[in-house]
Design an enzyme around this catalytic site. Structure first.
Site, PDB file in Angstrom:
ATOM      1  N   ARG A 170       0.653  -1.228  -0.300  1.00 17.72           N
ATOM      2  CA  ARG A 170       0.072   0.083   0.004  1.00 17.72           C
ATOM      3  C   ARG A 170       0.957   1.030   0.038  1.00 17.72           C
ATOM      4  NH1 ARG A 170      -3.199  -0.122   5.204  1.00 17.72           N
ATOM      5  NH2 ARG A 170      -2.595   1.907   6.085  1.00 17.72           N
ATOM      6  N   ARG A 174       6.722   7.212  -5.919  1.00 14.86           N
ATOM      7  CA  ARG A 174       6.186   8.055  -6.895  1.00 14.86           C
ATOM      8  C   ARG A 174       7.339   8.695  -7.406  1.00 14.86           C
ATOM      9  NH1 ARG A 174       2.542   9.798  -2.889  1.00 14.86           N
ATOM     10  NH2 ARG A 174       0.486   8.675  -3.154  1.00 14.86           N
ATOM     11  N   ARG A 251      -0.514  -8.262  16.710  1.00 16.92           N
ATOM     12  CA  ARG A 251       0.571  -7.481  17.056  1.00 16.92           C
ATOM     13  C   ARG A 251      -0.176  -6.579  17.800  1.00 16.92           C
ATOM     14  NH1 ARG A 251       5.548  -8.093  18.241  1.00 16.92           N
ATOM     15  NH2 ARG A 251       6.799  -6.209  17.680  1.00 16.92           N
ATOM     16  N   ARG A 281       6.815   5.335  15.257  1.00 11.11           N
ATOM     17  CA  ARG A 281       6.515   6.804  14.673  1.00 11.11           C
ATOM     18  C   ARG A 281       5.976   7.647  16.047  1.00 11.11           C
ATOM     19  NH1 ARG A 281       1.092   4.956  11.132  1.00 11.11           N
ATOM     20  NH2 ARG A 281      -0.008   3.811  13.103  1.00 11.11           N
ATOM     21  N   GLU A 308       4.742   5.274  19.548  1.00 13.15           N
ATOM     22  CA  GLU A 308       4.108   4.113  19.204  1.00 13.15           C
ATOM     23  C   GLU A 308       5.274   2.986  19.404  1.00 13.15           C
ATOM     24  OE1 GLU A 308       1.446   3.356  15.787  1.00 13.15           O
ATOM     25  OE2 GLU A 308       0.570   5.506  16.135  1.00 13.15           O
ATOM     26  N   TYR A 355      -6.916  -7.096   8.609  1.00 12.19           N
ATOM     27  CA  TYR A 355      -6.631  -5.637   8.645  1.00 12.19           C
ATOM     28  C   TYR A 355      -7.492  -4.820   7.750  1.00 12.19           C
ATOM     29  CZ  TYR A 355      -4.083  -1.533   9.703  1.00 12.19           C
ATOM     30  OH  TYR A 355      -3.924  -0.239   9.950  1.00 12.19           O
ATOM     31  N   ASP A 357      -8.773  -0.686   6.639  1.00  5.03           N
ATOM     32  CA  ASP A 357      -8.667   0.794   6.852  1.00  5.03           C
ATOM     33  C   ASP A 357     -10.370   0.937   7.292  1.00  5.03           C
ATOM     34  OD1 ASP A 357      -6.167   1.287   6.284  1.00  5.03           O
ATOM     35  OD2 ASP A 357      -6.416   1.789   4.186  1.00  5.03           O
TER      36      ASP A 357
HETATM   37  N1  UDP Z   1       6.177   0.779   6.549  1.00  2.00           N
HETATM   38  C1  UDP Z   1       7.540   0.953   6.579  1.00  2.00           C
HETATM   39  N2  UDP Z   1       8.206   2.011   6.887  1.00  2.00           N
HETATM   40  C2  UDP Z   1       7.529   3.183   7.113  1.00  2.00           C
HETATM   41  C3  UDP Z   1       6.079   3.161   7.221  1.00  2.00           C
HETATM   42  C4  UDP Z   1       5.590   2.013   6.984  1.00  2.00           C
HETATM   43  O1  UDP Z   1       8.315  -0.171   6.347  1.00  2.00           O
HETATM   44  O2  UDP Z   1       8.238   4.377   7.280  1.00  2.00           O
HETATM   45  C5  UDP Z   1       5.530  -0.485   6.222  1.00  2.00           C
HETATM   46  C6  UDP Z   1       5.519  -1.410   7.604  1.00  2.00           C
HETATM   47  O3  UDP Z   1       5.557  -2.774   7.260  1.00  2.00           O
HETATM   48  C7  UDP Z   1       4.021  -1.074   8.079  1.00  2.00           C
HETATM   49  C8  UDP Z   1       3.438  -0.858   6.491  1.00  2.00           C
HETATM   50  O4  UDP Z   1       4.438  -0.342   5.825  1.00  2.00           O
HETATM   51  O5  UDP Z   1       3.621  -2.091   8.725  1.00  2.00           O
HETATM   52  C9  UDP Z   1       2.227  -0.322   6.491  1.00  2.00           C
HETATM   53  O6  UDP Z   1       2.230   1.133   7.078  1.00  2.00           O
HETATM   54  P1  UDP Z   1       1.172   2.124   7.392  1.00  2.00           P
HETATM   55  O7  UDP Z   1       1.957   3.476   7.734  1.00  2.00           O
HETATM   56  O8  UDP Z   1       0.531   2.130   6.083  1.00  2.00           O
HETATM   57  O9  UDP Z   1       0.329   1.382   8.314  1.00  2.00           O
HETATM   58  P2  UDP Z   1      -0.697   1.791   9.510  1.00  2.00           P
HETATM   59  O10 UDP Z   1      -0.610   3.233   9.750  1.00  2.00           O
HETATM   60  O11 UDP Z   1      -1.839   1.005   9.140  1.00  2.00           O
HETATM   61  O12 UDP Z   1       0.036   0.975  10.821  1.00  2.00           O
END
Ligand code: UDP
Length: 378
Positions: A170, A174, A251, A281, A308, A355, A357
């Site tokens: 996802r 780009r 998880r 993050r 987190e 999972y 959205d």
């Molecule tokens: N991911 C990554 N680096 C990043 C952000 C995301 O490798 O900086 C990978 C990671 O495996 C994560 C997946 O992309 O589980 C989906 O990230 P997203 O931020 O879309 O997930 P959410 O907000 O649903 O946790």
């Protein structure tokens, strides 16, 4: 005769959407929620005048007009396009990968230069069998190691070579300066000005819907089930099955919320992909668009940030992300078959062990409601 047509277990987006649709079709609905508030993991309590995304950032984005029309009935949405940054050591990068990121990494300035460099970097793989092979074939080793390998290992507690590529598919790459976090097809993006909790409260505020908070369905199952003709369950699937076939894998996350003076990072989300940083993050809530609706304000004196920390799931903490491996999927399928054989209708991320959205959750509840109630136009 039952007092209600439906007992909806869980007042998150899945349950609230179904409850409202059923009430609008003339049915009587009881919603039973274990927590002391509605909105599930989208809950946005206010702190320091700022709407805090208590369970991680929730940004609404969808390509479905029907879903967008549904949610905007219950809240005024502030237009908001989510952007994030990635911080590695003391360097900041634009993220997800776009032309600016590639400039910051390699100094390339045009799409053609970037494409040529990416082509050199890619490690071809005809049939990638896992996340690592897929990522290497798309972006090469440097980008994979810098932005994906550490983040993914922390987030999932596993080596990316043991995970499916679908987890990162996802995230776009780009060759333009478009740094929107979400896919281009999601033309509808925004956040409810008053927060998700107020939006879900408005959804549930309908003749025919009754809400009971702080009531655990699983603890009073037989009494509760006698109240309604049909149970719509949105809680965790293995809890419903009494864990008879074992625990499903998830998880979990620990959220550390901190109030600070001023402005911490000047952005709603900064990712920390390095392995030696324990969090994945940091969200700074006043930059998630909602403060433009007169709350707190970006320039307010205080700010709330959330780190987190991914964790394993131990049965007591919150199950956030289903683990999509074959064993868990098979176990979930068995639980689901049992639950459906007993007449439960399963909706949402936890009950479907999938999972999803927010927009997919809403779309699923609307589709099931219209099928079941013989009504379209929700
Ligand atoms: N991911 C990554 N680096 C990043 C952000 C995301 O490798 O900086 C990978 C990671 O495996 C994560 C997946 O992309 O589980 C989906 O990230 P997203 O931020 O879309 O997930 P959410 O907000 O649903 O946790």
């Amino acid at each position: 005769m039952s007092r209600y047509d439906f007992l909806v277990v869980g007042a998150g987006l899945a349950g609230a959407t179904f409850a409202r649709a059923a009430a609008e079709a003339g049915r009587r609905v009881l919603v039973m929620e274990r927590r002391g508030h509605v909105a599930g993991n989208c809950h946005t309590p206010e702190r320091e005048g700022i709407l805090v995304h208590q369970h991680g950032p929730h940004l609404f984005h969808t390509s479905s007009r029907a879903v967008w029309e549904w949610v905007t009935r219950f809240a005024a949405f502030v237009p908001y396009r989510h952007r994030a940054l990635s911080r590695v050591g003391d360097r900041l990068y634009s993220f997800p990968i776009n032309l600016l990121t590639l400039y910051q990494l390699w100094g390339v300035t045009t799409p053609a230069e970037a494409a040529a460099r990416l082509a050199q970097e890619r490690i071809p793989c005809e049939r990638p069998r896992n996340l690592e092979e897929w990522a290497l074939s798309q972006v090469g080793r440097e980008i994979y190691e810098t932005f994906f390998a550490g983040y993914t290992a922390k987030q999932w507690g596993r080596d990316p070579a043991d995970l499916p590529a679908s987890l990162v598919r996802r995230l776009p790459v780009r060759l333009t300066h478009d740094d929107s976090y979400f896919p281009d097809r999601d033309v509808y993006q925004g956040v409810p000005a008053g927060g998700y909790t107020a939006m879900v409260e408005a959804m549930l505020d309908a003749p025919g819907v009754e809400v009971q908070l702080s009531v655990d369905f699983l603890e009073e199952r037989s009494r509760a089930e006698a109240l309604a003709g049909q149970v719509v369950y949105t809680g965790s699937l293995d809890s419903l099955g009494g864990h008879r076939q074992g625990y499903l894998g998830y998880r979990s996350l620990r959220f550390e919320h901190t109030v600070l003076e001023g402005d911490f990072q000047g952005a709603g989300q900064v990712n920390y992909p390095a392995r030696d940083v324990p969090w994945t993050r940091i969200t700074e809530h006043k930059h998630l668009g909602q403060s433009s609706a007169g709350r707190g304000g970006v320039s307010g004196e205080r700010t709330v940030i959330t780190r987190e920390y991914p964790q394993s799931y131990d049965g007591d903490n919150e199950p956030y992300y289903p683990l999509a491996d074959a064993e868990n999927r098979a176990r979930a399928a068995r639980y689901r078959a049992d639950a459906e054989a007993q007449g439960y209708l399963l909706l949402g991320r936890l009950a479907r062990y999938q999972y999803m959205d927010m927009d997919v959750v809403v779309g699923q509840s609307l589709a099931v409601a219209s099928r079941l109630l013989g009504r379209t136009g929700f």
